[in-house]
Structure formats: structure tokens, C-alpha cells
Design a protein around this motif. Structure first.
Motif, PDB file in Angstrom:
ATOM      1  N   UNK A 227      36.642  29.251  22.123  1.00 49.30           N
ATOM      2  CA  UNK A 227      37.056  30.341  22.995  1.00 49.30           C
ATOM      3  C   UNK A 227      38.181  29.867  23.899  1.00 49.30           C
ATOM      4  N   UNK A 228      38.839  30.820  24.504  1.00 52.82           N
ATOM      5  CA  UNK A 228      39.738  30.503  25.603  1.00 52.82           C
ATOM      6  C   UNK A 228      39.771  31.690  26.558  1.00 52.82           C
ATOM      7  N   UNK A 229      40.186  31.401  27.785  1.00 56.03           N
ATOM      8  CA  UNK A 229      40.313  32.424  28.821  1.00 56.03           C
ATOM      9  C   UNK A 229      41.781  32.797  28.955  1.00 56.03           C
ATOM     10  N   UNK A 230      42.063  34.086  28.907  1.00 50.44           N
ATOM     11  CA  UNK A 230      43.444  34.531  29.066  1.00 50.44           C
ATOM     12  C   UNK A 230      43.787  34.776  30.533  1.00 50.44           C
ATOM     13  N   UNK A 231      42.787  34.761  31.394  1.00 52.14           N
ATOM     14  CA  UNK A 231      43.001  34.810  32.839  1.00 52.14           C
ATOM     15  C   UNK A 231      41.742  34.295  33.522  1.00 52.14           C
ATOM     16  N   UNK A 232      41.901  33.893  34.777  1.00 55.39           N
ATOM     17  CA  UNK A 232      40.782  33.392  35.573  1.00 55.39           C
ATOM     18  C   UNK A 232      40.872  34.022  36.954  1.00 55.39           C
ATOM     19  N   UNK A 233      39.753  34.158  37.665  1.00 54.41           N
ATOM     20  CA  UNK A 233      39.779  34.815  38.979  1.00 54.41           C
ATOM     21  C   UNK A 233      40.798  34.188  39.921  1.00 54.41           C
ATOM     22  N   UNK A 234      41.580  35.058  40.586  1.00 49.67           N
ATOM     23  CA  UNK A 234      42.609  34.586  41.507  1.00 49.67           C
ATOM     24  C   UNK A 234      42.983  35.714  42.461  1.00 49.67           C
ATOM     25  N   UNK A 235      43.998  35.468  43.284  1.00 45.81           N
ATOM     26  CA  UNK A 235      44.504  36.507  44.180  1.00 45.81           C
ATOM     27  C   UNK A 235      45.236  37.604  43.408  1.00 45.81           C
ATOM     28  N   UNK A 236      45.513  37.354  42.143  1.00 43.11           N
ATOM     29  CA  UNK A 236      46.267  38.337  41.353  1.00 43.11           C
ATOM     30  C   UNK A 236      45.562  39.681  41.284  1.00 43.11           C
ATOM     31  N   UNK A 237      44.228  39.664  41.238  1.00 49.15           N
ATOM     32  CA  UNK A 237      43.496  40.926  41.144  1.00 49.15           C
ATOM     33  C   UNK A 237      43.668  41.762  42.410  1.00 49.15           C
ATOM     34  N   UNK A 238      43.735  41.120  43.576  1.00 54.39           N
ATOM     35  CA  UNK A 238      43.950  41.861  44.818  1.00 54.39           C
ATOM     36  C   UNK A 238      45.346  42.478  44.826  1.00 54.39           C
ATOM     37  N   UNK A 239      46.344  41.729  44.362  1.00 55.04           N
ATOM     38  CA  UNK A 239      47.697  42.278  44.254  1.00 55.04           C
ATOM     39  C   UNK A 239      47.698  43.454  43.288  1.00 55.04           C
ATOM     40  N   UNK A 240      46.999  43.296  42.170  1.00 55.01           N
ATOM     41  CA  UNK A 240      46.973  44.342  41.154  1.00 55.01           C
ATOM     42  C   UNK A 240      46.317  45.616  41.679  1.00 55.01           C
ATOM     43  N   UNK A 241      45.209  45.452  42.420  1.00 55.73           N
ATOM     44  CA  UNK A 241      44.464  46.618  42.906  1.00 55.73           C
ATOM     45  C   UNK A 241      45.269  47.435  43.913  1.00 55.73           C
ATOM     46  N   UNK A 242      46.263  46.821  44.541  1.00 51.54           N
ATOM     47  CA  UNK A 242      47.092  47.523  45.527  1.00 51.54           C
ATOM     48  C   UNK A 242      48.276  48.234  44.883  1.00 51.54           C
ATOM     49  N   UNK A 243      48.446  48.046  43.584  1.00 51.77           N
ATOM     50  CA  UNK A 243      49.622  48.598  42.906  1.00 51.77           C
ATOM     51  C   UNK A 243      49.259  49.837  42.098  1.00 51.77           C
ATOM     52  N   UNK A 244      50.294  50.554  41.667  1.00 48.94           N
ATOM     53  CA  UNK A 244      50.072  51.743  40.836  1.00 48.94           C
ATOM     54  C   UNK A 244      49.768  51.370  39.391  1.00 48.94           C
ATOM     55  N   UNK A 245      50.151  50.152  38.996  1.00 46.24           N
ATOM     56  CA  UNK A 245      49.943  49.705  37.615  1.00 46.24           C
ATOM     57  C   UNK A 245      49.359  48.303  37.642  1.00 46.24           C
ATOM     58  N   UNK A 246      48.042  48.178  37.786  1.00 47.13           N
ATOM     59  CA  UNK A 246      47.424  46.848  37.916  1.00 47.13           C
ATOM     60  C   UNK A 246      47.751  45.903  36.774  1.00 47.13           C
ATOM     61  N   UNK A 247      47.857  46.419  35.553  1.00 47.01           N
ATOM     62  CA  UNK A 247      48.098  45.563  34.393  1.00 47.01           C
ATOM     63  C   UNK A 247      49.508  44.991  34.367  1.00 47.01           C
ATOM     64  N   UNK A 248      50.381  45.452  35.270  1.00 48.82           N
ATOM     65  CA  UNK A 248      51.744  44.935  35.322  1.00 48.82           C
ATOM     66  C   UNK A 248      51.880  43.749  36.263  1.00 48.82           C
ATOM     67  N   UNK A 249      50.832  43.410  36.997  1.00 41.62           N
ATOM     68  CA  UNK A 249      50.905  42.230  37.868  1.00 41.62           C
ATOM     69  C   UNK A 249      51.261  41.022  36.989  1.00 41.62           C
ATOM     70  N   UNK A 250      52.282  40.236  37.370  1.00 42.84           N
ATOM     71  CA  UNK A 250      52.848  39.244  36.441  1.00 42.84           C
ATOM     72  C   UNK A 250      51.847  38.301  35.797  1.00 42.84           C
TER      73      UNK A 250
END
Length: 269
Positions: free
Chosen positions: A67-90
Motif C-alpha cells: 500500500x501507499x498513502x497519497x496524502x497524510x493529515x496536515x494543515x492542508x485540509x484546513x486550507x482546503x475547507x476554507x476554499x470553494x474547491x477543496x480538491x484544488x489545494x496544491x
């Protein structure tokens, strides 16, 4: 890789009581440390899908993991949740793209997991520094952001979602019910994509979780998902009669991959 892990995890996504695999999938959260494969700074890797995919796949092969993880918990989710398009967070967009590429090339042989901050922990981050009148508003924001990410990951061929929570909310201000309500639409979308939803807690584990959520239990117990500590030096053997064994946090990114490979090899006998 003899086991079709994506099919096994899809079975768990349909029925958390399923026991389809003959052995547990060992899925320690190894992510940022993959930058060692190309000797690059993790910050350069995380937003570059091509580099991220190369580093992750190289690490998986070096450690002989399924297996592998394509992402891991970080501040990115908070940035994403504040945006209109969460999946576009870099960072998250890079992980979603890697997931799509590997899903297309690896078939059922490789489990593609996504590690995200859980809704309670994410709501807490969103509330930080704010004058909070109603915590429910922040849970709704967290839930909407995570829902969009789970949908995008499911469409990209992800095999399973792992949420990292601090502790299960208590009953004060009806927070427990709010937390469960925030998970419900996420679980429904995950079930549509046949994704099991695993949740681990860095503090105490709850006695119960909402339907459709698989609690990662220390020692395994009766859960389909067991836990080993994030400290790889303490690993000895896989716990319990589980289908998957995770860690409650990311394995130290500074660990030498050669040392980690040796430890995993000892566990495999």
C-alpha cells in the motif's frame, strides 16, 4: 503482491464485518519520509504530482509494502475547507493526481490510502483564534471540505480513507451528536465508492462510532482495523485478527528507510 488488496478493501467498504483477506494489510502511515528516495526536501515533493508519485512508489517498493498513502493529515485540509474547491489545494491536488495515475497502472495489486484530518480535529483547527458562537457551523465547514475530498479521491481510484482524530467528542453542547452527523454524509459518499472509512484517535478511543466507520483499535480486538504505534522501533508483530494494521500518526519522516526496511523485514519473518 499476491493479494488483490483493492478488492479486499472494497469488500470492507461494503461491509465492515467482512473478513476477505488471508492476512492483514500492513499499512503504516509513511508519507513525507518518501522524499528521501529522490533526496529532495519534502516541501518540494508534496506539491509536485510527478515527484510525489515517484518518491511514494519507490518507498513502497523499497519497503516491500502492499500500500501507499497519497496524502497524510496536515494543515492542508484546513486550507482546503476554507476554499470553494477543496480538491484544488496544491498538496491535496497532487495526492489526488498520484492516486489517479497509480489506480490506472497498478490495478488491484496496490492499496491506495488517503490520510486526512478527521472532522472533529479539523473543526477544532478551523475554530482556532475565532470568536465561536456555534461549533456546529465549523463542523459543517469541516464536513463539507472533507466530503469534497473523499468524493475526489473516490473518483481517482482510492482504496480507503483514514481519518486521524484527537479524541472522540464528548456530550457537552451536543458535540458528540454534531460530530456523528458530520461523518454521516462522508461515510455515505465513501460507501458509494466502496471505500472503507478508518478512524484512529491519538487520545482515548470511543466505545462506539457512527455506523460505517471502522475504529482502528489498539491491539486489534474485534475490529477489522488494528494499530501499531507510530514509533517503528516498538514494532514486533501485527496485532489481533485484523484485516488492516495502521499507525495512529505518520511514521517519523526522518527515519532512515534502510532501518525501516530492516524492521519490517523482521516482522515479516
Amino acid at each position: 503482491m499476491s493479494e488483490p488488496w483493492r478488492k479486499h478493501l472494497a469488500a470492507l467498504g461494503k461491509d465492515a464485518s467482512a473478513r476477505p483477506a488471508s492476512k492483514p494489510l500492513f499499512a503504516p502511515v509513511i508519507f513525507s519520509g518518501a522524499a528521501q528516495i529522490e533526496a529532495v526536501d519534502a516541501r518540494d515533493m508534496l506539491e509536485d504530482a510527478t515527484l510525489l508519485g515517484k518518491c511514494l512508489n519507490g518507498t513502497r517498493q523499497l519497503l516491500n509494502l502492499d500500500c501507499l498513502y497519497v496524502c497524510a493529515p496536515s494543515e492542508a485540509e484546513a486550507e482546503a475547507a476554507k476554499s470553494d474547491n477543496p480538491a484544488a489545494q496544491p498538496r491535496l491536488a497532487a495526492g489526488i493526481e498520484v492516486c489517479q495515475r497509480l489506480s490506472d497502472t497498478e490495478g488491484d495489486r496496490l492499496a491506495l490510502l488517503a490520510g486526512l484530518t478527521g472532522p472533529a480535529a479539523l473543526a477544532t483547527r478551523l475554530m482556532a483564534g475565532q470568536d465561536v458562537d456555534d461549533i456546529e457551523d465549523y463542523y459543517e465547514q469541516a464536513s463539507a471540505g472533507l466530503l469534497a475530498l473523499v468524493k475526489a479521491l473516490g473518483e481517482a481510484g482510492c482504496s480507503g480513507i483514514w481519518f486521524q482524530e484527537n479524541a472522540a467528542p464528548g456530550d457537552a453542547d451536543d458535540e458528540r451528536e454534531i460530530w456523528e452527523d458530520s461523518l454521516t454524509p462522508i461515510v455515505n459518499v465513501a460507501r458509494f465508492h466502496k471505500l472503507p472509512v478508518f478512524v484512529s484517535f491519538t487520545e482515548h478511543e470511543p466505545d462506539e462510532c457512527p455506523a460505517g466507520v471502522i475504529v482502528c483499535a489498539s491491539g486489534g480486538g474485534d475490529s477489522a482495523a488494528g494499530l501499531l504505534p507510530a514509533d517503528w522501533n516498538t514494532w514486533n508483530e501485527l496485532p489481533g485478527d485484523c484485516q488492516i494494521v495502521l499507525t495512529p500518526a505518520e511514521v517519523d519522516p526522518a527515519v532512515k528507510l534502510a532501518d525501516l526496511r530492516e524492521q519490517i523485514g523482521r516482522m515479516a519473518g
